[in-house]
Design a protein around this motif. Structure first.
Motif, PDB file in Angstrom:
ATOM      1  N   ALA A  74       0.841  -1.206   0.000  1.00  0.00           N
ATOM      2  CA  ALA A  74       0.000   0.000   0.000  1.00  0.00           C
ATOM      3  C   ALA A  74       0.872   1.250   0.000  1.00  0.00           C
ATOM      4  O   ALA A  74       0.571   2.237  -0.686  1.00  0.00           O
ATOM      5  N   ALA A  75       1.972   1.232   0.750  1.00  0.00           N
ATOM      6  CA  ALA A  75       2.886   2.371   0.769  1.00  0.00           C
ATOM      7  C   ALA A  75       3.597   2.528  -0.570  1.00  0.00           C
ATOM      8  O   ALA A  75       3.814   3.646  -1.048  1.00  0.00           O
ATOM      9  N   LEU A  76       3.938   1.411  -1.203  1.00  0.00           N
ATOM     10  CA  LEU A  76       4.557   1.464  -2.535  1.00  0.00           C
ATOM     11  C   LEU A  76       3.579   2.030  -3.556  1.00  0.00           C
ATOM     12  O   LEU A  76       3.970   2.766  -4.465  1.00  0.00           O
ATOM     13  N   ALA A  77       2.295   1.690  -3.402  1.00  0.00           N
ATOM     14  CA  ALA A  77       1.280   2.219  -4.309  1.00  0.00           C
ATOM     15  C   ALA A  77       1.098   3.719  -4.131  1.00  0.00           C
ATOM     16  O   ALA A  77       0.751   4.437  -5.081  1.00  0.00           O
ATOM     17  N   MET A  78       1.339   4.222  -2.932  1.00  0.00           N
ATOM     18  CA  MET A  78       1.250   5.661  -2.695  1.00  0.00           C
ATOM     19  C   MET A  78       2.388   6.406  -3.378  1.00  0.00           C
ATOM     20  O   MET A  78       2.250   7.585  -3.712  1.00  0.00           O
ATOM     21  N   PHE A 185      -4.985   8.940  -1.840  1.00  0.00           N
ATOM     22  CA  PHE A 185      -5.482   7.614  -2.173  1.00  0.00           C
ATOM     23  C   PHE A 185      -4.652   7.074  -3.329  1.00  0.00           C
ATOM     24  O   PHE A 185      -4.368   7.786  -4.288  1.00  0.00           O
ATOM     25  N   ALA A 186      -4.278   5.821  -3.237  1.00  0.00           N
ATOM     26  CA  ALA A 186      -3.499   5.210  -4.309  1.00  0.00           C
ATOM     27  C   ALA A 186      -4.408   4.901  -5.489  1.00  0.00           C
ATOM     28  O   ALA A 186      -5.494   4.323  -5.324  1.00  0.00           O
ATOM     29  N   SER A 187      -3.979   5.296  -6.681  1.00  0.00           N
ATOM     30  CA  SER A 187      -4.762   5.020  -7.881  1.00  0.00           C
ATOM     31  C   SER A 187      -4.584   3.564  -8.292  1.00  0.00           C
ATOM     32  O   SER A 187      -3.606   2.903  -7.913  1.00  0.00           O
ATOM     33  N   LEU A 188      -5.518   3.054  -9.088  1.00  0.00           N
ATOM     34  CA  LEU A 188      -5.443   1.667  -9.539  1.00  0.00           C
ATOM     35  C   LEU A 188      -4.162   1.384 -10.324  1.00  0.00           C
ATOM     36  O   LEU A 188      -3.509   0.356 -10.079  1.00  0.00           O
ATOM     37  N   PRO A 189      -3.743   2.268 -11.260  1.00  0.00           N
ATOM     38  CA  PRO A 189      -2.481   2.008 -11.964  1.00  0.00           C
ATOM     39  C   PRO A 189      -1.285   1.922 -11.013  1.00  0.00           C
ATOM     40  O   PRO A 189      -0.402   1.077 -11.196  1.00  0.00           O
ATOM     41  N   ASN A 190      -1.265   2.773  -9.985  1.00  0.00           N
ATOM     42  CA  ASN A 190      -0.157   2.739  -9.032  1.00  0.00           C
ATOM     43  C   ASN A 190      -0.198   1.492  -8.159  1.00  0.00           C
ATOM     44  O   ASN A 190       0.848   0.975  -7.750  1.00  0.00           O
ATOM     45  N   ARG A 195       3.133  -3.803  -7.363  1.00  0.00           N
ATOM     46  CA  ARG A 195       3.429  -5.230  -7.318  1.00  0.00           C
ATOM     47  C   ARG A 195       4.806  -5.540  -7.893  1.00  0.00           C
ATOM     48  O   ARG A 195       5.407  -6.560  -7.539  1.00  0.00           O
ATOM     49  N   ALA A 196       5.293  -4.674  -8.763  1.00  0.00           N
ATOM     50  CA  ALA A 196       6.583  -4.912  -9.408  1.00  0.00           C
ATOM     51  C   ALA A 196       7.735  -4.201  -8.690  1.00  0.00           C
ATOM     52  O   ALA A 196       8.893  -4.409  -9.040  1.00  0.00           O
ATOM     53  N   LYS A 197       7.420  -3.367  -7.718  1.00  0.00           N
ATOM     54  CA  LYS A 197       8.488  -2.646  -7.008  1.00  0.00           C
ATOM     55  C   LYS A 197       9.209  -3.592  -6.054  1.00  0.00           C
ATOM     56  O   LYS A 197       8.617  -4.530  -5.525  1.00  0.00           O
ATOM     57  N   PRO A 198      10.504  -3.363  -5.840  1.00  0.00           N
ATOM     58  CA  PRO A 198      11.280  -4.287  -5.003  1.00  0.00           C
ATOM     59  C   PRO A 198      10.835  -4.281  -3.547  1.00  0.00           C
ATOM     60  O   PRO A 198      10.626  -3.228  -2.953  1.00  0.00           O
TER      61      PRO A 198
END
Length: 250
Positions: A74-78, A185-190, A195-198
């Protein structure tokens, strides 16, 4: 400049918690979990500093069960760049968490560490201060404003008497309060990109830190139920009842 942000997985703030029948703790079965609200503010502030060109990398770290990976995602998506999950079978206490964050900080060498001022599950408000002591870094707690310029972090703190502004040479520790920002709020694309971030997984033992609890939990009790209110016929009756209850002096 690298920013390290510590986050915690807690029961969602919108959920009414239930105490186990035997008083051994809070019932977490089928309960929604999410990022601690104060930690979310810390993540948002780190991302804003990166967007302003102040920071070049935002690293988030969480200590706890393997399920905390969802919180890190969730933090990566932000907008965080990468994540570190340190798993442990023990109930992590503030001192143990601070020692482990110190080990992570010595490895990562961040210029700034951001933490929520407290977690809403234990309300300890200790980890940031302990971490600052262990690292021998300056600290700014309860931050409601934060700016970075020329190697100095200017922190406006919320204190009992009002607001206090201090200047801290980097590296430094800052714990975030509610009025610092409003997390995005994290967007759907983010969310998909996250998921691909380390995301590195490690154990407390790999960092050489013993997280064996030092405190023994004796019991957990729900707060007493609040008695129902009453209606009064007039302001005079209200004053009389308040005086009788000792809420007003004669």
């Amino acid at each position: 400049m690298k920013i390290l942000v510590a986050i915690k997985r807690v029961v969602d703030s919108s959920i009414s918690i239930r105490v186990k029948a035997d008083g051994s703790g809070v019932d977490l079965d089928n309960v929604k979990m999410s990022m601690n609200p104060f930690c979310e503010i810390a993540v948002e502030q780190a991302i804003r500093l990166k967007e302003q060109g102040v920071a070049t990398e935002v690293v988030v770290v969480s200590i706890g069960a393997a399920k905390a990976e969802d919180t890190l995602r969730a933090a990566l998506a932000m907008g965080a760049d990468r994540a570190i999950l340190v798993t442990t079978e023990h109930r992590a206490e503030p001192l143990g968490v601070a020692k482990l964050l110190r080990a992570v900080a010595l490895e990562e060498q961040p210029d700034l560490i951001l933490l929520g001022k407290q977690a809403i599950d234990d309300d300890a408000n200790q980890t940031g201060q302990m971490l600052a002591a262990l690292l021998n870094w300056g600290q700014g707690t309860f931050a409601s404003a934060l700016t970075i310029a020329d190697g100095i972090a200017t922190v406006t703190r919320e204190v009992d008497s009002g607001l206090q502004t201090i200047a801290l040479p980097l590296p430094a520790i800052v714990t975030t309060d509610l009025r610092l920002n409003t997390p995005r709020f994290a967007s759907l694309p983010n969310i998909m990109k996250a998921r691909a971030k380390p995301l590195r997984k490690a154990t407390a033992e790999e960092f050489g830190v013993d997280l064996t609890p030092r405190l023994k939990l004796l019991s957990v009790e729900a707060p007493p139920k609040r008695p129902p209110g009453i209606k009064v016929a007039s302001a005079a009756e209200l004053v009389t009842r308040l005086k009788a209850a000792g809420a007003l002096t004669p």
